[in-house]
Motif scaffolding. Sequence first.
Motif, mmCIF file in Angstrom:
data_model
loop_
_atom_site.group_PDB
_atom_site.id
_atom_site.type_symbol
_atom_site.label_atom_id
_atom_site.label_comp_id
_atom_site.label_asym_id
_atom_site.label_seq_id
_atom_site.Cartn_x
_atom_site.Cartn_y
_atom_site.Cartn_z
ATOM 1 N N GLY A 74 -68.455 48.663 27.661
ATOM 2 C CA GLY A 74 -67.572 49.773 27.332
ATOM 3 C C GLY A 74 -67.190 49.803 25.869
ATOM 4 O O GLY A 74 -67.130 50.869 25.241
ATOM 5 N N ALA A 75 -66.935 48.616 25.302
ATOM 6 C CA ALA A 75 -66.587 48.550 23.876
ATOM 7 C C ALA A 75 -67.752 49.001 23.006
ATOM 8 O O ALA A 75 -67.563 49.698 21.996
ATOM 9 N N HIS A 76 -68.982 48.620 23.381
ATOM 10 C CA HIS A 76 -70.143 49.052 22.595
ATOM 11 C C HIS A 76 -70.381 50.551 22.758
ATOM 12 O O HIS A 76 -70.734 51.238 21.784
ATOM 13 N N ASP A 92 -70.249 46.031 13.839
ATOM 14 C CA ASP A 92 -69.942 44.731 13.237
ATOM 15 C C ASP A 92 -71.196 43.908 12.979
ATOM 16 O O ASP A 92 -71.117 42.776 12.488
ATOM 17 N N GLY A 93 -72.373 44.436 13.310
ATOM 18 C CA GLY A 93 -73.630 43.752 13.073
ATOM 19 C C GLY A 93 -74.077 42.830 14.189
ATOM 20 O O GLY A 93 -75.129 42.195 14.083
ATOM 21 N N ARG A 94 -73.322 42.776 15.275
ATOM 22 C CA ARG A 94 -73.688 41.883 16.377
ATOM 23 C C ARG A 94 -74.602 42.577 17.382
ATOM 24 O O ARG A 94 -74.516 43.792 17.588
ATOM 25 N N HIS A 98 -74.805 38.476 21.397
ATOM 26 C CA HIS A 98 -73.626 38.047 20.636
ATOM 27 C C HIS A 98 -72.357 38.590 21.281
ATOM 28 O O HIS A 98 -71.388 37.842 21.494
ATOM 29 N N ARG A 99 -72.348 39.887 21.555
ATOM 30 C CA ARG A 99 -71.137 40.532 22.078
ATOM 31 C C ARG A 99 -70.682 39.880 23.375
ATOM 32 O O ARG A 99 -69.497 39.576 23.551
ATOM 33 N N ALA A 221 -73.670 37.443 11.395
ATOM 34 C CA ALA A 221 -73.734 38.897 11.494
ATOM 35 C C ALA A 221 -72.816 39.533 10.458
ATOM 36 O O ALA A 221 -71.706 39.062 10.227
ATOM 37 N N LYS A 222 -73.305 40.596 9.837
ATOM 38 C CA LYS A 222 -72.514 41.341 8.848
ATOM 39 C C LYS A 222 -72.515 42.821 9.212
ATOM 40 O O LYS A 222 -73.531 43.339 9.690
#
Length: 316
Positions: A74-76, A92-94, A98-99, A221-222
Motif C-alpha cells: 500500500g505504501a508503494h 527513496d531508491g529501495r 528492501h521495502r 539506496a539513494k
Amino acid sequence: MLISRRSFLIAAGPGLALGAGAVASGQTPIERGRFTSDDVPLVRERVLQFINTERADAGLNQLNLDELGCKVAGAHAFDMAAHQFLGHWGSDGRKPYHRYSFAGGTDAVQENVSRADYLSSVTPNAIGEDLRDMHLAMYDETPPDDGHRQSILAPQHTHLGIGIALSGNSLRLVELFLARYLQLDPIPRTAKANAPLHLSGKLLDARHFLHGVDVFYEAMAKPPGIEWLRKPRPYSMPDDRLTLRPKAPGGTAYQDGSTGDYEWSRKGTFRVPVKTFKTEPGIYTIMFWVRRIPAEKAFPGAEICLLSNSGTGFDI
C-alpha cells in the motif's frame, strides 16, 4: 469513440517497468461518491479472490493475505500514485525486497505493479472494475512476455500483500507475492566489527531442505530523480554475491575440496554465519534457498536485508 479500460492500463512486472498510458476519451458518466481508503479492504479481498480462483484453476495452493505485505504494498502504491510513476523502485531508491525486509518481513518477495491513468470515474464500483481489468491484463499475458502471469501462478508462493492507491484520477495496484518457508530467530541489534553475524531459525516444514544461502551486496539506496523513476528499467538481485553451502557430512567434502559453511539438521533447524565482504557501506541481502522435495528445483524461501556501516559490521 469510446476507448475500453484496457487501453489505458499499464503494468510493470518482475523485470520491467513500462511507460505512461494513453488517454481514455469518451463521455464521462455522472456518478456519486469517490473511492476512499474505507473502500480498500473490500476491493483488496476481490483482487485476492481473482488470484486464488486463477491459482485453483491451475491446481495450485491458495494464498493467504499478509498484513505486513498489504502495508508495504500500500505504501508503494501510494508513492507511485502521488509522484506519478510506475516501477519497482520507490522514490527513496529501495526495491521490493528492501521495502518488505526493512519493514520487518523475512519472506522472499516478488512484485507485480500496474497503473491506470485519466480515469473517467472514481466511484468505488468503477475503481473495482478498473482493478479487475488491471489484474486481468497481467494474468492474460502470453509467453514470452508473461512475467506478471508467472508471478501470479508461481507454485512456491504462500502469501500475498495487496496495495491500492488513488491520487486524483490515477490508480496504482501492487501485488506483493510472498514465499514463507522459514522462521528466523530474533536478530541481535548490535554486531561486533569483523565478527560474523549468525542467522538461526528453522524450516516451517522439517521435511523441506535448506539447499543453500546467497549473500548479496549492493550500495546504499539513494533517492533517484523523478525522471529516472519514470524511465522503463528492469531490476534483479545484485551481481556481488557470496554463496554458502551446508556442511558436508563428516569425513566428506564437495568436489572443490571445501566442507561447507553452515549447519542445519534434519529437524529443520539451521545456523548460518554471515559477514561483510566489501569495504564500502551497503546493503546485504541474505537469500535462503529451499527445496520441498529432493528432485525439486530450489527457490527463494526467505530473504532478509541488513545494513553495513563501513564493511566492518552490520547496522541492524
